[in-house]
Design a protein around this motif. Structure first.
Motif, PDB file in Angstrom:
ATOM      1  N   GLU A  19     -10.302  14.017  -4.651  1.00 38.78           N
ATOM      2  CA  GLU A  19      -9.290  14.888  -4.056  1.00 38.78           C
ATOM      3  C   GLU A  19      -8.779  14.329  -2.733  1.00 38.78           C
ATOM      4  O   GLU A  19      -7.635  14.590  -2.336  1.00 38.78           O
ATOM      5  N   LEU A  21      -8.361  11.136  -1.900  1.00 43.25           N
ATOM      6  CA  LEU A  21      -7.849   9.764  -2.004  1.00 43.25           C
ATOM      7  C   LEU A  21      -6.590   9.510  -1.176  1.00 43.25           C
ATOM      8  O   LEU A  21      -6.392   8.413  -0.655  1.00 43.25           O
ATOM      9  N   ASP A  22      -5.737  10.505  -1.038  1.00 44.71           N
ATOM     10  CA  ASP A  22      -4.479  10.311  -0.317  1.00 44.71           C
ATOM     11  C   ASP A  22      -4.522  10.842   1.113  1.00 44.71           C
ATOM     12  O   ASP A  22      -3.483  10.934   1.773  1.00 44.71           O
ATOM     13  N   ARG A  23      -5.719  11.140   1.610  1.00 44.06           N
ATOM     14  CA  ARG A  23      -5.824  11.721   2.949  1.00 44.06           C
ATOM     15  C   ARG A  23      -6.226  10.672   3.989  1.00 44.06           C
ATOM     16  O   ARG A  23      -6.937   9.716   3.682  1.00 44.06           O
ATOM     17  N   PHE A  26     -10.010   9.568   4.435  1.00 43.82           N
ATOM     18  CA  PHE A  26     -10.730   9.190   3.219  1.00 43.82           C
ATOM     19  C   PHE A  26     -11.931   8.293   3.515  1.00 43.82           C
ATOM     20  O   PHE A  26     -13.048   8.545   3.042  1.00 43.82           O
ATOM     21  N   GLN A 169      -8.782   2.992  -6.478  1.00 41.80           N
ATOM     22  CA  GLN A 169      -7.805   4.078  -6.530  1.00 41.80           C
ATOM     23  C   GLN A 169      -7.231   4.414  -5.159  1.00 41.80           C
ATOM     24  O   GLN A 169      -6.130   4.965  -5.050  1.00 41.80           O
ATOM     25  N   ARG A 170      -7.950   4.061  -4.098  1.00 37.54           N
ATOM     26  CA  ARG A 170      -7.466   4.330  -2.738  1.00 37.54           C
ATOM     27  C   ARG A 170      -6.367   3.353  -2.327  1.00 37.54           C
ATOM     28  O   ARG A 170      -5.463   3.700  -1.547  1.00 37.54           O
ATOM     29  N   PRO A 172      -3.469   2.127  -3.318  1.00 33.62           N
ATOM     30  CA  PRO A 172      -2.034   2.467  -3.243  1.00 33.62           C
ATOM     31  C   PRO A 172      -1.671   3.376  -2.076  1.00 33.62           C
ATOM     32  O   PRO A 172      -0.503   3.463  -1.688  1.00 33.62           O
ATOM     33  N   HIS A 173      -2.676   4.053  -1.506  1.00 29.72           N
ATOM     34  CA  HIS A 173      -2.406   4.983  -0.407  1.00 29.72           C
ATOM     35  C   HIS A 173      -2.545   4.319   0.962  1.00 29.72           C
ATOM     36  O   HIS A 173      -2.396   4.995   1.989  1.00 29.72           O
ATOM     37  N   GLU A 174      -2.827   3.007   1.003  1.00 30.57           N
ATOM     38  CA  GLU A 174      -3.094   2.334   2.271  1.00 30.57           C
ATOM     39  C   GLU A 174      -1.857   1.901   3.027  1.00 30.57           C
ATOM     40  O   GLU A 174      -1.937   1.560   4.202  1.00 30.57           O
ATOM     41  N   GLN A 176       0.555   3.221   4.564  1.00 29.19           N
ATOM     42  CA  GLN A 176       0.886   3.871   5.829  1.00 29.19           C
ATOM     43  C   GLN A 176      -0.336   4.248   6.647  1.00 29.19           C
ATOM     44  O   GLN A 176      -0.224   4.875   7.684  1.00 29.19           O
ATOM     45  N   GLU A 177      -1.531   3.846   6.165  1.00 29.15           N
ATOM     46  CA  GLU A 177      -2.742   4.237   6.871  1.00 29.15           C
ATOM     47  C   GLU A 177      -3.483   3.065   7.501  1.00 29.15           C
ATOM     48  O   GLU A 177      -4.499   3.244   8.131  1.00 29.15           O
TER      49      GLU A 177
END
Length: 266
Positions: A19, A21-23, A26, A169-170, A172-174, A176-177
């Motif tokens: 849940e 993964l996009d926070r 993480f 899985q994480r 793709p969310h990197e 902007q992080e």
């Protein structure tokens, strides 16, 4: 805490990680979860790529909350001597690796170990490697002031599939992080950059093979290991070492390490 396959708390926690993964928090959540089962003292998430400095996705905060000067030295160039970085470039594989599996024969005698590793990591390190497309490797490293036990390694091996799946899985969310943007190594490979720096510092022109031998020496490889990696004879390794020392006007690996460190800061 002992983990068994039907540990309800663990499976619930993995669900919560999915849940998250996009926070932004993480990575902090993930290392806190792992720390409930295995004790460690430091951690960092890196992306290794050929031709680039490591990209930092997340890292544990320093004692004063600011950037760690030693880690900045690592990012500028000391990573080239890191056994985990070298192993990830030589054999790009997914899995859980510990220091004893990747460190060369004379690692603990190196200036890198004495002046960086034992001060920054202290005793032991393990790394989850997730091989991505191309030459990229996403890594979660855990450092400890005491050696990891066989039981701890076995536990981490047990949960390895979950951790590696979360890392993949994480990714793709990197975008902007990321803590620090990727820093390219300039034109050409690390040899070109280091050769130019050495020439500027010492007025010396080292061959590509001499640079290879020097880096492997500094990483802790014996003459036998260097010969095997470069597919040359031990006598040829010794000749390259002699020529390199003569060109640089030095007599020890300690002096060679100082030049290497200066070159990364030049």
């Amino acid at each position: 805490m002992t983990l068994i396959l039907n540990d309800i708390a663990w499976h619930r926690a993995v669900g919560q990680m999915i849940e998250a993964l996009d926070r932004p928090n993480f990575w902090t959540q993930l290392v806190r979860l792992l720390n409930q089962y295995v004790t460690f003292d430091s951690w960092v998430v890196l992306l290794f790529s050929n031709g680039q400095h490591p990209e930092v996705f997340a890292e544990c905060p320093g004692e004063d909350g600011g950037p760690d000067p030693l880690f900045q030295d690592y990012l500028r160039g000391l990573y080239l001597l890191d056994p985990f970085y070298i192993a990830s470039r030589e054999q790009q594989r997914t899995g859980l690796y510990r220091l004893t599996e990747v460190a060369p024969e004379h690692f603990e005698l190196t200036e890198y170990y004495q002046r960086y590793f034992r001060l920054n990591v202290v005793a032991d390190e393990i790394q989850f490697n997730c091989q991505l497309d191309g030459d990229r490797t996403l890594c979660l490293s855990l450092g400890s002031t005491t050696p990891f036990s066989g039981e701890q390694i076995a536990l981490l091996s047990l949960i390895q599939p979950w951790v590696l799946a979360l890392l993949r899985q994480r990714l793709p969310h990197e975008a902007q992080e990321t803590v620090t943007p990727p820093a390219t190594a300039g034109q050409g490979d690390w040899r070109t950059q280091l050769e130019a720096s050495v020439q500027q510092l010492k007025g010396a022109q080292l061959t590509a093979r001499e640079l290879d031998v020097g880096r492997l020496m500094l990483s802790g490889c014996s003459s036998k290991e260097i010969a095997r990696k470069l597919e040359i004879s031990i006598e040829t390794v010794k000749v390259h070492k002699k020529h390199m020392y003569s060109k640089l006007g030095i007599k020890s690996q300690s002096e060679l390490f100082s030049i290497f460190l200066q070159a990364q800061k030049a």
